[in-house]
Design a protein around this motif. Structure first.
Motif, mmCIF file in Angstrom:
data_model
loop_
_atom_site.group_PDB
_atom_site.id
_atom_site.type_symbol
_atom_site.label_atom_id
_atom_site.label_comp_id
_atom_site.label_asym_id
_atom_site.label_seq_id
_atom_site.Cartn_x
_atom_site.Cartn_y
_atom_site.Cartn_z
ATOM 1 N N VAL A 36 -16.865 -31.883 -34.735
ATOM 2 C CA VAL A 36 -16.119 -33.138 -34.748
ATOM 3 C C VAL A 36 -14.813 -32.954 -35.518
ATOM 4 O O VAL A 36 -14.809 -32.474 -36.654
ATOM 5 C CB VAL A 36 -16.954 -34.288 -35.349
ATOM 6 C CG1 VAL A 36 -16.110 -35.548 -35.504
ATOM 7 C CG2 VAL A 36 -18.177 -34.575 -34.477
ATOM 8 N N ALA A 37 -13.702 -33.314 -34.885
ATOM 9 C CA ALA A 37 -12.399 -33.226 -35.544
ATOM 10 C C ALA A 37 -12.108 -34.573 -36.213
ATOM 11 O O ALA A 37 -12.570 -34.811 -37.322
ATOM 12 C CB ALA A 37 -11.329 -32.832 -34.539
ATOM 13 N N ARG A 38 -11.404 -35.476 -35.549
ATOM 14 C CA ARG A 38 -11.081 -36.768 -36.160
ATOM 15 C C ARG A 38 -12.164 -37.813 -35.892
ATOM 16 O O ARG A 38 -12.833 -37.767 -34.857
ATOM 17 C CB ARG A 38 -9.744 -37.264 -35.615
ATOM 18 C CG ARG A 38 -8.593 -36.453 -36.162
ATOM 19 C CD ARG A 38 -7.272 -36.836 -35.557
ATOM 20 N NE ARG A 38 -6.192 -36.239 -36.348
ATOM 21 C CZ ARG A 38 -4.930 -36.179 -35.968
ATOM 22 N NH1 ARG A 38 -4.561 -36.694 -34.802
ATOM 23 N NH2 ARG A 38 -4.025 -35.627 -36.757
ATOM 24 N N LEU A 55 -14.245 -32.019 -30.715
ATOM 25 C CA LEU A 55 -13.892 -33.289 -30.089
ATOM 26 C C LEU A 55 -13.850 -34.345 -31.180
ATOM 27 O O LEU A 55 -14.432 -34.155 -32.247
ATOM 28 C CB LEU A 55 -14.836 -33.653 -28.918
ATOM 29 C CG LEU A 55 -16.176 -34.320 -29.152
ATOM 30 C CD1 LEU A 55 -16.797 -34.699 -27.815
ATOM 31 C CD2 LEU A 55 -17.124 -33.404 -29.891
ATOM 32 N N ASN A 56 -13.119 -35.413 -30.920
ATOM 33 C CA ASN A 56 -13.059 -36.511 -31.874
ATOM 34 C C ASN A 56 -14.257 -37.421 -31.659
ATOM 35 O O ASN A 56 -14.852 -37.444 -30.582
ATOM 36 C CB ASN A 56 -11.766 -37.294 -31.702
ATOM 37 C CG ASN A 56 -10.533 -36.478 -32.039
ATOM 38 O OD1 ASN A 56 -10.594 -35.533 -32.832
ATOM 39 N ND2 ASN A 56 -9.407 -36.832 -31.439
ATOM 40 N N ALA A 57 -14.588 -38.182 -32.700
ATOM 41 C CA ALA A 57 -15.674 -39.155 -32.605
ATOM 42 C C ALA A 57 -15.105 -40.567 -32.629
ATOM 43 O O ALA A 57 -14.118 -40.836 -33.326
ATOM 44 C CB ALA A 57 -16.651 -38.970 -33.758
ATOM 45 N N VAL A 58 -15.711 -41.451 -31.858
ATOM 46 C CA VAL A 58 -15.409 -42.884 -31.928
ATOM 47 C C VAL A 58 -16.681 -43.608 -32.357
ATOM 48 O O VAL A 58 -17.731 -43.441 -31.742
ATOM 49 C CB VAL A 58 -14.859 -43.462 -30.596
ATOM 50 C CG1 VAL A 58 -13.425 -42.993 -30.346
ATOM 51 C CG2 VAL A 58 -15.738 -43.134 -29.391
ATOM 52 N N ILE A 59 -16.571 -44.343 -33.459
ATOM 53 C CA ILE A 59 -17.709 -45.089 -33.993
ATOM 54 C C ILE A 59 -17.475 -46.556 -33.703
ATOM 55 O O ILE A 59 -16.389 -47.082 -33.967
ATOM 56 C CB ILE A 59 -17.846 -44.863 -35.517
ATOM 57 C CG1 ILE A 59 -18.089 -43.373 -35.827
ATOM 58 C CG2 ILE A 59 -18.958 -45.745 -36.100
ATOM 59 C CD1 ILE A 59 -18.162 -43.052 -37.330
ATOM 60 N N MET A 60 -18.477 -47.208 -33.149
ATOM 61 C CA MET A 60 -18.330 -48.635 -32.787
ATOM 62 C C MET A 60 -19.626 -49.390 -33.011
ATOM 63 O O MET A 60 -20.710 -48.798 -33.046
ATOM 64 C CB MET A 60 -17.886 -48.757 -31.323
ATOM 65 C CG MET A 60 -18.996 -48.429 -30.312
ATOM 66 S SD MET A 60 -18.368 -48.134 -28.645
ATOM 67 C CE MET A 60 -18.124 -46.348 -28.710
ATOM 68 N N ASP A 93 -4.740 -28.118 -35.775
ATOM 69 C CA ASP A 93 -5.556 -27.099 -36.459
ATOM 70 C C ASP A 93 -7.039 -27.179 -36.089
ATOM 71 O O ASP A 93 -7.854 -26.481 -36.673
ATOM 72 C CB ASP A 93 -5.375 -27.221 -37.982
ATOM 73 C CG ASP A 93 -5.851 -28.562 -38.545
ATOM 74 O OD1 ASP A 93 -6.203 -29.465 -37.743
ATOM 75 O OD2 ASP A 93 -5.876 -28.700 -39.781
ATOM 76 N N ALA A 94 -7.382 -28.001 -35.115
ATOM 77 C CA ALA A 94 -8.800 -28.161 -34.760
ATOM 78 C C ALA A 94 -9.329 -26.961 -33.993
ATOM 79 O O ALA A 94 -8.579 -26.265 -33.305
ATOM 80 C CB ALA A 94 -9.008 -29.425 -33.936
ATOM 81 N N HIS A 95 -10.611 -26.758 -34.116
ATOM 82 C CA HIS A 95 -11.358 -25.802 -33.330
ATOM 83 C C HIS A 95 -11.144 -26.200 -31.863
ATOM 84 O O HIS A 95 -11.254 -27.376 -31.532
ATOM 85 C CB HIS A 95 -12.835 -25.999 -33.729
ATOM 86 C CG HIS A 95 -13.699 -24.826 -33.474
ATOM 87 N ND1 HIS A 95 -14.468 -24.733 -32.349
ATOM 88 C CD2 HIS A 95 -13.929 -23.712 -34.205
ATOM 89 C CE1 HIS A 95 -15.145 -23.606 -32.392
ATOM 90 N NE2 HIS A 95 -14.830 -22.967 -33.515
#
Ligand code: FOL
Length: 209
Positions: A121-123, A53-58, A47-49
Motif C-alpha cells: 500500500v502506497a498512499r 497500490l493506494n488504499a481508499v478507506i470509506m 518513489d512507490a514500489h
C-alpha cells in the motif's frame, strides 16, 4: 510489523461544508471533478514500489452510495468500515479487484494497511462519509485534506465536520500553494474557479501545521 500511515482526506464540499444529501452526492454532473478524484486516488507517488497500490478507506454508507458498476473502486485497495462486520479474517487470499476488505473501525483499517500483510500500500485516502471523516480528523495521522470547494449552493444533510476557509480557517490547517499541490498529486491541478454544467468549484490542498 507496523509502518507509519499518513492519511489524506479527499472530499468535495459546499461553502457550508455540505458533502451529501439523502445518501448520495448533493450534485450531479461533475464529471471532471469525479475524474480528478479517480486519478488522484489512483496515482502512486514517484518513489512507490511499482506493484504498490493506494488504499481508499470509506464508511459503509459511502460504499453503498457508489454505483455498483464502479465498486470496488478500480486500481485501489478498497476498505469498508462497518460495525456489523467481525474482523475475523480479511487477511489472506482476498482479491482486491473483486471485493473490499471489511473492518469494524478506522483503527482496524489503519492496522490493516500498516501491517506487513499489505506492504504494497502506497498512499491511504479517507473518502468519507461524515462519520469516517470525523473519526479521521481526531488522528495525528490525518495530515492532508484534498478539498474541492463547491461554490454553487446545494441542499445537504451530511456535512464535513471541520470548516476550512481561506481567511478564517481552523488555525491548525493551512491551504497550500499550487506548486506544492501539483507536486503532491503528481499532476498540474487546474487553478482557479472551474465550471461544469453551471456548477462552480475550486481544487484545494490543505495541510496540518
Ligand atoms: N472527493 C471528491 N473530490 N469528489 C467526490 O465526488 C468524492 N466523492 C466521494 C469521496 N470523495 C470525493 C464519495 N462518493 C465514486 C462515486 C461516489 C463517491 C466516490 C467515488 C465513483 O464512482 N468513482 C469512480 C469514478 C467513476 C467515474 O469515472 O465516473 C472511481 O473510479 O473513482
Amino acid at each position: 510489523d507496523m509502518l507509519p500511515v499518513e492519511l489524506t482526506l479527499v472530499l468535495a464540499a459546499t461553502r457550508s461544508m455540505g458533502i451529501g444529501r439523502a445518501g448520495t452526492l448533493p450534485w450531479t454532473g461533475l464529471k471532471k471533478e469525479m475524474a480528478y478524484f479517480a486519478r488522484v486516488t489512483k496515482r502512486l507517488p514517484s518513489d512507490a514500489h511499482p506493484q504498490a497500490l493506494n488504499a481508499v478507506i470509506m464508511g459503509r454508507k459511502t460504499w453503498d452510495s457508489i454505483p455498483p458498476k464502479f465498486r470496488p473502486l478500480k486500481g485501489r485497495l478498497n476498505i469498508v468500515i462497518s460495525r456489523s462486520h467481525p474482523d475475523a479474517a480479511p487477511a489472506e487470499g482476498i482479491d482486491y479487484a473483486a471485493e473490499p476488505v471489511k473492518v469494524s473501525s478506522l483503527e482496524k483499517a489503519m492496522e490493516y494497511v500498516s501491517s506487513s500483510a499489505s506492504d504494497k500500500v502506497a498512499r491511504v485516502f479517507i473518502i468519507g462519509g461524515a462519520q469516517i471523516y470525523g473519526a479521521a480528523l481526531q488522528l495525528k495521522e490525518a495530515k492532508r485534506i484534498l478539498l474541492t470547494k463547491v461554490i454553487s449552493d446545494f441542499e445537504c444533510d451530511a456535512f464535513f465536520p471541520l470548516k476550512l476557509f481561506e481567511s478564517q480557517g481552523d488555525a491548525i490547517w493551512v491551504k497550500k500553494p499550487k506548486e506544492e499541490f501539483d507536486a503532491w498529486t503528481g499532476e498540474e491541478v487546474p487553478d482557479g474557479i472551474q465550471e461544469e454544467n453551471g456548477t462552480e468549484y475550486e481544487f484545494q490542498m490543505w495541510e496540518k501545521i
